[in-house]
Design an enzyme around this catalytic site. Sequence first.
Site, PDB file in Angstrom:
ATOM      1  N   GLU A  47      -7.950  -5.368   5.071  1.00 49.97           N
ATOM      2  CA  GLU A  47      -7.799  -5.029   3.659  1.00 49.97           C
ATOM      3  C   GLU A  47      -6.634  -5.751   3.011  1.00 49.97           C
ATOM      4  O   GLU A  47      -6.705  -6.138   1.847  1.00 49.97           O
ATOM      5  CB  GLU A  47      -7.652  -3.502   3.516  1.00 49.97           C
ATOM      6  CG  GLU A  47      -8.959  -2.791   3.840  1.00 49.97           C
ATOM      7  CD  GLU A  47      -8.814  -1.280   4.011  1.00 49.97           C
ATOM      8  OE1 GLU A  47      -8.685  -0.827   5.163  1.00 49.97           O
ATOM      9  OE2 GLU A  47      -8.834  -0.583   3.013  1.00 49.97           O
ATOM     10  N   ARG A  66      -2.357  -2.027  -3.682  1.00 51.97           N
ATOM     11  CA  ARG A  66      -3.578  -1.236  -3.520  1.00 51.97           C
ATOM     12  C   ARG A  66      -3.477  -0.032  -4.447  1.00 51.97           C
ATOM     13  O   ARG A  66      -2.483   0.692  -4.422  1.00 51.97           O
ATOM     14  CB  ARG A  66      -3.716  -0.760  -2.086  1.00 51.97           C
ATOM     15  CG  ARG A  66      -4.864   0.207  -1.916  1.00 51.97           C
ATOM     16  CD  ARG A  66      -4.957   0.713  -0.506  1.00 51.97           C
ATOM     17  NE  ARG A  66      -6.097   1.617  -0.399  1.00 51.97           N
ATOM     18  CZ  ARG A  66      -6.040   2.830   0.135  1.00 51.97           C
ATOM     19  NH1 ARG A  66      -4.903   3.285   0.616  1.00 51.97           N
ATOM     20  NH2 ARG A  66      -7.104   3.576   0.198  1.00 51.97           N
ATOM     21  N   ARG A  69     -12.443  15.127   7.711  1.00 52.85           N
ATOM     22  CA  ARG A  69     -13.221  15.519   6.528  1.00 52.85           C
ATOM     23  C   ARG A  69     -14.675  15.775   6.897  1.00 52.85           C
ATOM     24  O   ARG A  69     -15.244  15.065   7.723  1.00 52.85           O
ATOM     25  CB  ARG A  69     -13.190  14.413   5.466  1.00 52.85           C
ATOM     26  CG  ARG A  69     -11.827  14.170   4.857  1.00 52.85           C
ATOM     27  CD  ARG A  69     -11.958  13.226   3.659  1.00 52.85           C
ATOM     28  NE  ARG A  69     -10.691  12.602   3.366  1.00 52.85           N
ATOM     29  CZ  ARG A  69     -10.477  11.282   3.357  1.00 52.85           C
ATOM     30  NH1 ARG A  69     -11.460  10.424   3.608  1.00 52.85           N
ATOM     31  NH2 ARG A  69      -9.289  10.804   3.081  1.00 52.85           N
ATOM     32  N   HIS A  85     -12.690   2.713  -0.220  1.00 53.66           N
ATOM     33  CA  HIS A  85     -12.639   1.683   0.845  1.00 53.66           C
ATOM     34  C   HIS A  85     -13.228   0.357   0.335  1.00 53.66           C
ATOM     35  O   HIS A  85     -13.715  -0.459   1.125  1.00 53.66           O
ATOM     36  CB  HIS A  85     -13.460   2.082   2.093  1.00 53.66           C
ATOM     37  CG  HIS A  85     -12.872   3.177   2.924  1.00 53.66           C
ATOM     38  ND1 HIS A  85     -13.674   4.039   3.639  1.00 53.66           N
ATOM     39  CD2 HIS A  85     -11.609   3.538   3.191  1.00 53.66           C
ATOM     40  CE1 HIS A  85     -12.919   4.897   4.305  1.00 53.66           C
ATOM     41  NE2 HIS A  85     -11.643   4.613   4.037  1.00 53.66           N
ATOM     42  N   ASN A 123       0.873  -1.175   0.000  1.00 51.04           N
ATOM     43  CA  ASN A 123       0.000   0.000   0.000  1.00 51.04           C
ATOM     44  C   ASN A 123       0.911   1.226   0.000  1.00 51.04           C
ATOM     45  O   ASN A 123       1.408   1.649   1.043  1.00 51.04           O
ATOM     46  CB  ASN A 123      -0.899  -0.029   1.245  1.00 51.04           C
ATOM     47  CG  ASN A 123      -1.854   1.146   1.290  1.00 51.04           C
ATOM     48  OD1 ASN A 123      -1.758   2.077   0.480  1.00 51.04           O
ATOM     49  ND2 ASN A 123      -2.764   1.124   2.243  1.00 51.04           N
TER      50      ASN A 123
END
Length: 393
Positions: free
Chosen positions: A375, A87, A235, A176, A23
């Site tokens: 993940e 990823r 956010r 995601h 990643n």
Amino acid sequence: MSGRDGRGEGDEGEMVGRVLVLNTGSSSVKYRLLAGAERLASGTVERIGEPGSPVADHEAALKIVATELADRGLGLDSPELTAIGHRVVHGGTTFTEPTLITEEVVRKIEELVPLAPLHNPANLAGIEVTRRLRPDLPQVAVFDTAFHSTISPAAATYAIDREVAERLRIRRYGFHGTSHAYVSREAAAAVGRPGGNVIVLHLGNGASASAVSGGRCLETSMGMTPLEGLVMGTRSGDLDPAVVLYLGRVAGMSLDEIDELLNRRSGMRGLCGDNDMRAVQERLAAGDRDARLAFSVYCHRLRKYVGAYYAVLGTVDVIAFTGGVGENSPLVRQTALDGLEAMGIAVDPARNARGERIVSPDDAAVKVAVIPTDEELEIARQTLGIISRTNRG
Ligand code: AMP
């Protein structure tokens, strides 16, 4: 080796072979080496390219990863390494599933850079370096957007001028995706309804919800970028788009300043100064008013999405909480779902406090589950799935 929970992996490919999952972010590289579901090594190289950092660029970072693995006898040159799974954040409408990386695939990921200007270049840097280090090794791109590619035009389309939207590729993509894929499948299995209807609430520093039916995603809360939807650590999530115009016209802020405000100084941090839910909850317990408002805005937004996704799905088998907040905060789970008994949704306080896998009462129509996301494991599974399908031709 078969998958977790003793389940075989079926057509997704037996979990045999070793996969290095990478990643590569703008300032860090996270890696995990997996043999089946077993973790052989993992680590993070941080502060890439920052002033005073010994790690000048992504090439240097990946060489550190290669050295760390080699020091443990698990180097990139190991013949036991089956593949590398990368990823990649944005697959646009081009990539709707994990994809074996070729020159053409690299070029197409480059074409998507305008849609993810911070993330895709970093992901590409990781791909380019590892392809140079091991040109013979199969490498697979697993896209954060891919799981959401099944959302209907009704869910994906913003109600703006069609010509403008199509020319500029403005639509909802969702992010995601590997987490939503993994957690929706695990949650449905955990309540004995494989292929059932699932609402996934991925609540980490970033946060997103999805509605999944029969393994297909029908709705998700992030949009063209990860800014839309739930309240997050830093956010804003959903916002009247005219706020952006107002900040520009009336407050005289530049686009970069607005970007920074909405992505880095909003959400829980903007509301109360803390983006870590643990700190927010401590202040809440001490009676802090800003923390109370922030917490209630966060949970209200969540509840609103649960109601909306219930309507999208028609019936719901399980609501799954995941991510750092979803897995660890009984208070968020309890508060977000409070008062929904008429919809068959309830949380058992004792089970919830213990963080059991199923936290709803036995007689609840809708189960509520706590499912730790993974993940990296999902990327490894999808990578091996592609390799075994390619090998079968
Ligand atoms: P993630 O992005 O999934 O790693 O989630 C990180 C976030 O999880 C942190 O910023 C915290 O807000 C939250 N978190 C981690 N542990 C806890 C906990 N015990 N209680 C509440 N929130 C937590």
